[in-house]
Design a protein around this motif. Sequence first.
Motif, PDB file in Angstrom:
ATOM      1  N   LEU A   1       0.846  -1.198   0.000  1.00 58.20           N
ATOM      2  CA  LEU A   1       0.000   0.000   0.000  1.00 58.20           C
ATOM      3  C   LEU A   1       0.877   1.242   0.000  1.00 58.20           C
ATOM      4  N   PHE A   2       1.968   1.154   0.766  1.00 55.79           N
ATOM      5  CA  PHE A   2       2.908   2.272   0.781  1.00 55.79           C
ATOM      6  C   PHE A   2       3.520   2.447  -0.600  1.00 55.79           C
ATOM      7  N   VAL A   3       3.896   1.302  -1.198  1.00 51.84           N
ATOM      8  CA  VAL A   3       4.502   1.350  -2.537  1.00 51.84           C
ATOM      9  C   VAL A   3       3.542   1.994  -3.522  1.00 51.84           C
ATOM     10  N   TRP A   4       2.269   1.591  -3.447  1.00 51.19           N
ATOM     11  CA  TRP A   4       1.287   2.097  -4.416  1.00 51.19           C
ATOM     12  C   TRP A   4       1.061   3.592  -4.295  1.00 51.19           C
ATOM     13  N   PHE A   5       0.997   4.079  -3.044  1.00 53.83           N
ATOM     14  CA  PHE A   5       0.514   5.445  -2.855  1.00 53.83           C
ATOM     15  C   PHE A   5       1.595   6.473  -2.554  1.00 53.83           C
ATOM     16  N   SER A   6       2.846   6.049  -2.462  1.00 49.51           N
ATOM     17  CA  SER A   6       3.901   7.054  -2.272  1.00 49.51           C
ATOM     18  C   SER A   6       4.228   7.692  -3.618  1.00 49.51           C
ATOM     19  N   PRO A   7       4.756   8.914  -3.620  1.00 46.88           N
ATOM     20  CA  PRO A   7       5.170   9.523  -4.898  1.00 46.88           C
ATOM     21  C   PRO A   7       6.181   8.660  -5.650  1.00 46.88           C
ATOM     22  N   ALA A   8       7.084   8.032  -4.901  1.00 50.48           N
ATOM     23  CA  ALA A   8       8.070   7.163  -5.550  1.00 50.48           C
ATOM     24  C   ALA A   8       7.388   5.968  -6.200  1.00 50.48           C
ATOM     25  N   GLY A   9       6.400   5.402  -5.488  1.00 48.95           N
ATOM     26  CA  GLY A   9       5.701   4.241  -6.025  1.00 48.95           C
ATOM     27  C   GLY A   9       4.824   4.577  -7.216  1.00 48.95           C
ATOM     28  N   LEU A  10       4.286   5.801  -7.221  1.00 50.85           N
ATOM     29  CA  LEU A  10       3.388   6.206  -8.312  1.00 50.85           C
ATOM     30  C   LEU A  10       4.144   6.794  -9.493  1.00 50.85           C
ATOM     31  N   HIS A  11       5.418   7.095  -9.278  1.00 53.12           N
ATOM     32  CA  HIS A  11       6.177   7.852 -10.283  1.00 53.12           C
ATOM     33  C   HIS A  11       6.168   7.181 -11.650  1.00 53.12           C
ATOM     34  N   ARG A  12       6.427   5.870 -11.645  1.00 54.40           N
ATOM     35  CA  ARG A  12       6.483   5.164 -12.937  1.00 54.40           C
ATOM     36  C   ARG A  12       5.130   5.189 -13.615  1.00 54.40           C
ATOM     37  N   ALA A  13       4.091   4.854 -12.840  1.00 55.37           N
ATOM     38  CA  ALA A  13       2.754   4.765 -13.433  1.00 55.37           C
ATOM     39  C   ALA A  13       2.300   6.125 -13.942  1.00 55.37           C
TER      40      ALA A  13
ATOM     41  N   ALA B   1      29.394   8.173   2.231  1.00 55.01           N
ATOM     42  CA  ALA B   1      29.913   9.404   2.842  1.00 55.01           C
ATOM     43  C   ALA B   1      29.534  10.612   1.988  1.00 55.01           C
ATOM     44  N   VAL B   2      29.362  10.395   0.696  1.00 52.36           N
ATOM     45  CA  VAL B   2      28.962  11.475  -0.230  1.00 52.36           C
ATOM     46  C   VAL B   2      27.442  11.584  -0.300  1.00 52.36           C
ATOM     47  N   THR B   3      26.766  10.446  -0.535  1.00 54.43           N
ATOM     48  CA  THR B   3      25.328  10.506  -0.826  1.00 54.43           C
ATOM     49  C   THR B   3      24.479  10.800   0.405  1.00 54.43           C
ATOM     50  N   LYS B   4      24.995  10.498   1.594  1.00 51.03           N
ATOM     51  CA  LYS B   4      24.147  10.744   2.771  1.00 51.03           C
ATOM     52  C   LYS B   4      23.969  12.239   3.017  1.00 51.03           C
ATOM     53  N   ASN B   5      24.824  13.048   2.394  1.00 55.77           N
ATOM     54  CA  ASN B   5      24.709  14.503   2.550  1.00 55.77           C
ATOM     55  C   ASN B   5      23.754  15.142   1.545  1.00 55.77           C
ATOM     56  N   LEU B   6      23.249  14.349   0.612  1.00 57.15           N
ATOM     57  CA  LEU B   6      22.291  14.896  -0.353  1.00 57.15           C
ATOM     58  C   LEU B   6      20.965  15.115   0.353  1.00 57.15           C
ATOM     59  N   GLU B   7      20.368  16.269   0.166  1.00 61.53           N
ATOM     60  CA  GLU B   7      19.117  16.576   0.868  1.00 61.53           C
ATOM     61  C   GLU B   7      17.928  16.355  -0.056  1.00 61.53           C
ATOM     62  N   PHE B   8      17.173  15.305   0.253  1.00 65.03           N
ATOM     63  CA  PHE B   8      15.966  15.046  -0.535  1.00 65.03           C
ATOM     64  C   PHE B   8      15.108  14.040   0.233  1.00 65.03           C
ATOM     65  N   ASP B   9      13.842  13.996  -0.118  1.00 65.95           N
ATOM     66  CA  ASP B   9      12.922  13.049   0.505  1.00 65.95           C
ATOM     67  C   ASP B   9      12.983  11.773  -0.329  1.00 65.95           C
ATOM     68  N   TYR B  10      13.522  10.714   0.241  1.00 66.55           N
ATOM     69  CA  TYR B  10      13.805   9.491  -0.531  1.00 66.55           C
ATOM     70  C   TYR B  10      12.578   8.954  -1.256  1.00 66.55           C
ATOM     71  N   TYR B  11      11.448   8.843  -0.541  1.00 72.11           N
ATOM     72  CA  TYR B  11      10.232   8.299  -1.168  1.00 72.11           C
ATOM     73  C   TYR B  11       9.302   9.403  -1.659  1.00 72.11           C
TER      74      TYR B  11
END
Lengths: 173, 514
Positions: free
Chosen positions: B216-228, B432-442
């Motif tokens: 359900l999380f996969v379906w309704f998160s922006p990340a989950g809906l992005h492809r569709a 060490a590099v990517t953890k400093n990127l600021e974004f909402d993962y899902y």
Amino acid sequence: MVGRIVFVFWIFLSPWLWNTLRRPVLISSYPIWRLGETEIDQINYYRDTYKGNYWSELLGKVSLNKVEKIWGHWGSNFFTYLDLNYYFFANHPRERIGVVEIQRLYFWSLPIFLIGLWALVKKKLFKIWFSSFLGLVGLISLFGLQGVWVEILLLPMMAVVLTLGATYVFKRR
Amino acid sequence: MSLKGGKLLIILAIAGVIRLWGLGELGMGFFRDEAALGYNIYSMALTGKDEFAKTFPIIFRSFEVFFLPLYVYLSVPIVWVLGLSVFSTRLLSAIAGVVAVGGVYYLARTLPAILLAISPWHVFFSRGTFEGNLALTVFLLGVCFWVKYLKDRKLKYLSISLLTTVISMYGYQSERLVVPLWWMCNLAIYKKDLPRKFVEWFKVLLFPVLLGLPLLFVWFSPAGLHRASGVSLFSVNANTSKSVVNLAWKIGAMYSHYFSPKNLFWEGDYDKQRSLVEMSVFYWWWIVGWINGIILIFKNKVKDWWLVSWWLLSPIPAALTPDTFHTYRSLMFYIPNTIIIGLGFKDLFKSKVFRILFLSASVFSLVQLFSTYVYLTPMIRAKDWDQPFKETAAKVSSLLKTEKKIVWDRRISEPYIQYLFWSKYDPVKLHAVTKNLEFDYYGSVGEVRFSHLDKLYFEPINWGARKREVGTVFVVDAADTPESSIVTDERLKIIDRISLPDGRRFFNVVKVIN
């Protein structure tokens, strides 16, 4: 009587006949047995990928040659005529480059056509119809898809199936 | 050993050889999606985190692809044992391909299983890192258990079937739509065969429902809906007309073209990265079995509604996108087609002449498949399969020891992930590099990239402006940097030339010396 009326409807009121009359006769002047320069270049380019030893080069020569290309021209036409989208959806979404595609039959009549095919199977007439259809398609494919006037010969065959489907639906109602 | 067991072993052996022989060496290059899956599997195996330092993610965003997790998690033990390589990354898909042949044998017996074993589409997708192929096999196993339940009426098979099909929904996007629709159809068609008591239903549904909750999380998160949302017919990008008639016409056309003999047996997928040269989804002569198989369905001689519903429902996800004949999105469609072809041929096998013709044509087709897979496609489609990136990554790795700055043109494919994969970059250093990127993962679906790893930068290169940066090495598109313009410029030096197998230049590695 109803069947005859429906049959005449499909022949004269389908977009196929009228769209064909409005189009130029030929799309291209290439017969299927003629290969363009780019096709011959492609055969040579593809054959280069087999260079290495005698057996791989032999495989390349057997797989890629002029006969295979001509067969490919005929096959491409043949399978296009077997494609339902060619008739019901103006060949969408695989429209050919440089060709103005036409709607041949109404898209909403596709379910009626499928019911007609099913009715042919039930009446044990499918093999006769399909053999005739394939024979005609095979012959028309020799002309290539530039022979648009020739393909109108397929309209009565399709109209028969549509008529069967429509009369079946009409009787069931 | 019984005759049936012997037949199955032979078929599995054929399928195994075709899928596993030369896996990792023979065939096409290594596409960026494969590199992304491979590197994320490696990172998970070593650290439990993906490339963005996300711990046990439920979706792997990578470069906004948002892979579902099944392939990654199941491959972790393989990569952990075998190390990161093309072979270990592709192995799970190949094994899934062999298992699928066994599944089809269970459902439809010998001939359809043989056809699947030698099918161009199945060989193609089994020999690459395709998470959809794994999801398809898992769904197929679910169908096997459903058929077993219909024969034996034991609740455990129904439960396993539900569980397995839910797991397949963690594998690829198409399953998320097709699996629920398929179950709705089958539960309606076979309602007389279903349990009656609430307790029985509770036992059957408990684990599948619990397992399915994260979906359900996969379906309704922006990340989950992005492809569709990004690829559907109804998205802004698709430019689909809003009128009902036009929409019906469009959807009708997109759905029916998946059943087109021209697409299935002659032209295949138009996308160069999803098809073999001079080869379609099925061998052209299999149309005979296909048509006969459909006639058998029309005559009601095939009454397996689980098969017919699978066949009719599986093109829907692909049909709801504007892309022409997308074989990957419609991957679930080809197993029922293969079974129908097999059943159609089986009906014709009564004739001895036909059996001889069938055998001859099969041998000829296998030779053709070998020919295109080993010779033609790797050469002709090398660019579409990112083939030169392996050599480029090796060159960049060696230059990093001596050069002060290297800039790799990221307008071509995704060089960063190819570099990470081929250099087996330490995930701890990457985190060490990517953890400093600021974004909402899902939550965010926009582009997220790091700019550099130590002295290696991934940037779009405007060559005209950049060729004054003294001391910098550029890995740049060969089309932008014709040899003649560099040779005549004293400030520039070509360090290396990376070419495609047919000799066409792909990258130039150029240093600005003064």
